[in-house]
Design an enzyme around this catalytic site. Structure first.
Site, PDB file in Angstrom:
ATOM      1  N   ASP A 262     -12.428  -5.081 -24.761  1.00 21.19           N
ATOM      2  CA  ASP A 262     -11.730  -4.804 -23.514  1.00 21.19           C
ATOM      3  C   ASP A 262     -10.263  -5.193 -23.711  1.00 21.19           C
ATOM      4  OD1 ASP A 262     -12.861  -5.127 -20.065  1.00 21.19           O
ATOM      5  OD2 ASP A 262     -11.065  -4.212 -20.915  1.00 21.19           O
TER       6      ASP A 262
HETATM    7  C1  GLC Z   1      -9.647  -3.312 -18.049  1.00 16.85           C
HETATM    8  C2  GLC Z   1     -11.095  -3.272 -17.645  1.00 16.85           C
HETATM    9  C3  GLC Z   1     -11.886  -2.176 -18.288  1.00 16.85           C
HETATM   10  C4  GLC Z   1     -10.992  -0.972 -18.520  1.00 16.85           C
HETATM   11  C5  GLC Z   1      -9.947  -1.383 -19.541  1.00 16.85           C
HETATM   12  C6  GLC Z   1      -8.985  -0.240 -19.871  1.00 16.85           C
HETATM   13  O1  GLC Z   1      -9.204  -4.622 -18.219  1.00 16.85           O
HETATM   14  O2  GLC Z   1     -11.835  -4.484 -17.758  1.00 16.85           O
HETATM   15  O3  GLC Z   1     -12.982  -1.867 -17.423  1.00 16.85           O
HETATM   16  O4  GLC Z   1     -11.757   0.117 -18.987  1.00 16.85           O
HETATM   17  O5  GLC Z   1      -9.211  -2.506 -19.130  1.00 16.85           O
HETATM   18  O6  GLC Z   1      -8.215   0.068 -18.759  1.00 16.85           O
END
Ligand code: GLC
Length: 732
Positions: A262
Site C-alpha cells: 500500500d
Molecule cells: C491508499 C489506500 C489504498 C489505495 C492506495 C492507492 O493509502 O490504503 O486503498 O488503493 O493508497 O491510492
C-alpha cells in the site's frame, strides 16, 4: 509476448532495470519538474524515473498515450508502464459505495457495475484497479467501512468475486477489461479502536474463519494482483509478513500474481519499528514477497546496493520482476502499450445513458427501508416538503470517487423537478451539513464550512414544515466523514441536523428521513422521531433520481443491511455471527446481573445484519427439511414458502443461516450460508430451497484442520439474521 521471449527479456535486463520494474511512482511525479519537486524530495533521480515499472493515479487516453510513448522510447528495453488507480465504485459514472452495493445482495448487479467501471476506466487507460476491497468490517468507527461490502464473510466473498469477474471479464487483455487488485491483505478492517492504520489482533482461527474467506473468493475468481495492508497482524506489518504473503497467500490460498504494497508502506516499516533503516525495510519487504513498492523510495534507493553487497539474492529481484512483467504481458501491453486508450470511446462511454441507468438501478436496490409506519411511504403525489442539507447536495459519491465530477451528480432537488407532477415541491436546506466546530478535512480536497446560516435556514425550513402534510428530512454524514483516515469516536449525526429533526418533530409527526453517509450511524433519534427511515448511503451519480423514484413508489426498496446499525458506539465492534459465551444474555435485564450484557445498553443492534423492509410484506412458512439427518456424502434440502402478503409487487432476499450447536471449538450463533432474491406479485407464493452440503458445515476445529464434525445443526431461513424460523438436523 510468448513466455520464452518474456523470460529472455528478463535475462537481458540489467539489475537496475529489473529493480525499476518493482517501483510504482505517484502520478504527481509527472508534473513538470517532478525530479526537483516531490521525486527529488524522495531522493529519486531522473534515472530512477526512467526505469519505473508503474504509475499510480494518472488517467486520460491522450495524456497516457503521450507518457507511455515517451517513456518506452527512452527505456533501454522499451518496457511499457503499468497504469494503476483506485476505481472503487465506478470511474466517471459513480455507483453506490461498496457497503451499499453489499446491501443489494445481488452479485450479478455488482458484477455489472464493475464491468461498466472497467469499460470506462480502460478507455482512459487504467490497466489495474485497486479493487475489490474485501476487508471484513465490524466497527463503524472505522471510516473505511464504506469501501467494504460488510460484516459477513460469505456475502463479502460473493461480492469480491463478482467485482473481480466484472473488472477482468474472460481475459484482462480483452478490450474494456482491467486487472483487479484485491486489498487490503490482510485483516485491515479490524483495527483496534476502529482507528485507521492501528494494530490488528486476530487469533489464527478468527483470521481464517472470518477474515480470509472473502480474499480467498477473490483469488479463486482470478484477481491478478493483491495489495498488502498497512496494519500489523500478530505485530508484523503485512508488507514484511513473510508467513502471511508466502505461506498463507501463495501456498495455502494459491495466489500466483503480483503483490503490491500500500501507499509508502515500505517506508512505514521504519515507523512501525521493525526496520532500523531503509535498507532493512527493503530487505524485509522483498523477502516477504512484496513485488512492487507503491510510491516509496525504498526499493529504488536500496535494492541495488543490497544485491551488490550480497545481502539480497538477485533471484528475489528476478522473481518479483517476473511477476510484474507477467502481469504486463497478460494485459497485452508489450503488443498494445496503450491497450484501450481511445479518446472517442472515452467520450462515448463515460456517463453514457446505459451506464447511468445501471448506476440508477444499483442505487435503488442498495437502499434499505428501515422503518415505514402509517404507510408514510411511498409518497402519494406531492404531499411532502423536502428539507435538509442533502436535498440539494451534489456530494452523493463516496470519498473514493476521485475521478468523478460532482457536477455530473443528480441531486434530489433536480430529480424532484423531473419526477414530481406539480413541480413546486417545497424544499429547504434547513441546516448546514456539519457543525461549524467540525470542519470537514477533505480526502481529495479541503471543504470550506457550509455557508448556510443556521438560524435563517431553520426559520425558513420551519415555515415549510408547518404547512406540509409530510416532511422528508434528507440528513446524514458528509461523504468526507468516511473513507481513508476518517475514523470517528462519535457516530451520531451532527448536532445541527439533530436540532432540525427536533424542531420539525415539534410541528409534525409525519416525518420521513432519507439517511446518507458511508458508515452505520447511531440513529436512535431518527427511530424515535421519524415514522419512516430509508438508508440511502452514498448512492452515486444517479443518487437523486434513485431516492425520488423510491420515495414516489416508482420502485420498491429491497435492500438488506450488509452491516448492522448499532444501538450506539458503545457496542462496537459488533456483528451478528458472534459467539454465544458461557453466560448468554437473552435480552431480559431481570435475568439477574451475571449475564454477558451491558448495564446501560442492549446487546442487540438497532437494526441487524440482513434487515430491510419493503413497501409490501412477506410471510415465511416454517422451514421444511428433506431429512432430519445427513451423512458426510449426503446433503439436506431446506425449503420455505415465501408469500407476498401485501398490496404491491416486491422482491425479498431470503437468507439461509446455519448454527453448529456443539463442536470442538465455540461456533457462531449463526452464519450466513446462502441467499436468494425472490420477486413476488401481491398474493403470490414461491418455494425457495437451499441445498445444505457437508462442505457448508466445515470449520477450523481444535486441531485447526478444516473439516465438519458430526452433531446437531439449526437451519434458519428468514428475512434477516434475527429470524427464529428454524429446523434442526444432524450430521452423522
Ligand atoms: C491508499 C489506500 C489504498 C489505495 C492506495 C492507492 O493509502 O490504503 O486503498 O488503493 O493508497 O491510492
Amino acid at each position: 509476448m510468448k513466455e520464452t521471449d518474456l523470460r529472455q527479456l528478463l535475462n537481458d535486463m540489467t539489475l537496475e532495470e529489473k529493480i525499476g520494474q518493482l517501483v510504482q511512482l505517484p502520478g504527481y511525479f509527472q508534473q513538470e519538474g517532478a525530479v526537483t519537486g516531490p521525486a527529488g524530495d524522495m531522493g529519486l533521480t531522473q534515472n530512477d524515473l526512467r526505469f519505473a515499472g508503474s504509475y499510480l493515479g494518472i488517467i486520460g487516453a491522450e495524456k497516457i498515450k503521450k507518457l507511455q510513448t515517451a517513456f518506452m522510447e527512452q527505456h533501454p528495453h522499451h518496457i511499457p508502464l503499468l497504469f494503476m488507480a483506485d476505481i472503487i465504485n465506478g470511474y466517471r459514472t459513480v455507483f453506490p459505495i461498496p457497503l451499499a452495493q453489499g446491501c443489494t445482495f445481488d452479485p450479478g448487479l455488482v458484477e455489472e457495475g464493475a464491468s461498466i467501471a472497467a469499460r470506462e476506466a480502460a478507455a482512459a487507460v487504467i490497466h489495474v484497479t485497486f479493487s475489490p476491497m474485501a476487508d471484513l468490517v465490524r466497527d463503524a468507527r472505522w471510516g473505511r467501512v464504506m469501501e467494504s461490502t460488510g460484516e459477513d464473510p460469505y456475502l463479502n466473498g460473493q461480492m469480491a468475486a463478482a467485482m473481480v469477474r466484472g473488472y477482468q471479464g474472460d481475459s484482462v487483455q480483452q478490450k474494456g477489461n482491467i486487472a483487479a487488485c484485491l486489498k487490503h491483505f490482510a485483516g485491515y478492517g479490524a483495527p483496534e479502536g476502529g482507528r485507521d492504520y492501528n494494530n490488528v489482533e486476530l487469533s489464527p482461527r478468527t483470521l481464517r474463519e472470518d477474515y480470509l474467506p472473502a480474499y480467498q473468493a477473490a483469488v479463486d475468481a482470478g484477481c491478478e494482483a493483491v495489495m498488502t495492508s498497512f496494519n500489523t497482524l500478530d505485530r508484523i506489518p503485512s508488507a514484511a509478513n513473510e508467513w502471511l504473503l508466502k505461506e498463507v497467500l501463495r501456498k495455502e490460498m494459491g495466489f500466483s500474481g503480483m503483490v503490491i504494497s500500500d501507499w509508502n508502506a515500505l517506508e512505514e516499516l521504519m515507523a512501525h519499528g521493525i526496520a532500523a533503516d531503509q535498507k532493512e525495510a527493503a530487505f524485509l519487504a522483498l523477502r516477504a514477497g512484496v513485488d512492487m513498492d507503491m510510491t516509496s523510495p525504498i526499493y529504488t534507493r536500496n535494492l541495488r546496493q543490497l544485491v551488490e553487497e550480497g545481502k539480497v539474492p538477485e533471484q528475489w529481484v528476478d522473481e518479483s520482476a517476473w511477476r510484474v512483467l507477467t502481469l504486463k504481458n497478460k494485459l497485452g501491453l508489450f503488443e498494445k502499450p496503450f491497450k484501450d486508450a481511445n479518446e472517442k470511446d472515452e467520450n462515448a462511454l463515460l456517463l453514457s445513458t446505459a451506464h447511468r441507468q445501471a448506476a440508477l438501478e444499483c442505487a435503488e436496490k442498495s437502499f434499505v427501508l428501515l422503518k415505514n409506519e402509517d404507510r408514510m411511504l411511498p409518497l402519494l403525489g406531492d404531499e411532502a416538503a423536502f428539507i435538509g442539507p442533502y436535498v440539494d447536495s451534489r456530494y452523493l459519491n463516496g470519498a473514493w470517487s476521485i475521478f468523478a465530477d460532482d457536477q455530473d451528480t443528480v441531486t434530489i432537488k433536480t430529480a424532484l423537478s423531473h419526477y414530481s407532477k406539480t413541480r413546486n415541491i417545497p424544499t429547504a436546506p434547513g441546516c448546514p451539513i456539519n457543525d461549524p466546530d467540525q470542519p470537514i478535512m477533505g480526502f481529495q480536497k479541503h471543504f470550506s464550512p457550509d455557508p448556510c446560516d443556521p438560524e435563517a435556514a431553520l426559520r425558513d425550513a420551519m415555515i415549510l414544515a408547518k404547512q406540509a402534510k409530510k416532511v422528508v428530512l434528507c440528513l446524514g454524514e458528509h461523504r468526507e466523514c468516511t473513507g481513508e483516515a476518517a475514523s470517528r469516536g462519535d457516530i451520531t449525526l451532527p448536532k445541527c441536523q439533530l436540532r432540525l429533526l427536533d424542531e420539525v418533530s415539534k410541528v409534525t409527526q409525519n416525518i420521513i428521513v432519507v439517511l446518507f453517509g458511508g458508515r452505520p450511524l447511531d440513529i436512535r433519534p431518527l427511530k424515535e422521531k421519524a415514522k419512516a427511515i430509508l438508508a440511502a448511503w452514498l448512492p452515486g451519480t444517479e443518487g437523486g433520481n434513485a431516492v425520488v423514484r423510491t420515495l414516489l413508489g416508482e420502485c420498491n426498496p429491497s435492500g438488506k443491511l450488509s452491516m448492522c446499525l448499532p444501538y450506539c458506539v458503545g457496542q462496537l465492534p459488533i456483528h451478528y455471527n458472534h459467539l454465544i459465551t458461557g453466560r448468554p444474555f437473552h435480552g431480559d435485564h431481570h435475568d439477574g446481573r451475571f449475564g454477558s450484557k451491558y448495564q446501560d445498553i442492549p446487546n442487540d443492534p438497532l437494526y441487524p445484519f440482513g434487515y430491510g423492509l419493503s413497501y409490501t410484506t412477506f410471510s415465511y412458512s416454517p422451514v421444511r427439511l428433506s431429512a432430519k439427518s445427513m451423512t458426510k456424502q449426503g446433503n439436506v434440502t431446506a425449503s420455505v414458502t415465501v408469500t407476498n402478503t401485501g398490496a404491491c409487487f416486491g422482491t425479498e432476499t431470503v437468507q439461509l443461516y446455519l448454527r453448529d450447536l456443539a463442536a470442538s471449538v465455540a461456533r457462531p450463533v449463526r452464519m450466513l450460508k446462502g441467499f436468494r432474491k425472490v420477486a413476488l406479485a401481491p398474493g403470490e407464493s414461491k418455494e425457495v430451497s437451499f441445498t445444505v452440503s457437508e462442505a457448508m458445515l466445515r470449520f477450523f476445529g481444535l486441531s485447526m484442520r478444516y473439516a465438519s464434525e458430526p452433531g446437531d445443526f439449526d437451519i434458519f431461513i428468514g428475512p434477516d439474521s434475527h429470524t427464529e424460523n428454524k429446523a434442526r438436523f444432524s450430521l452423522e
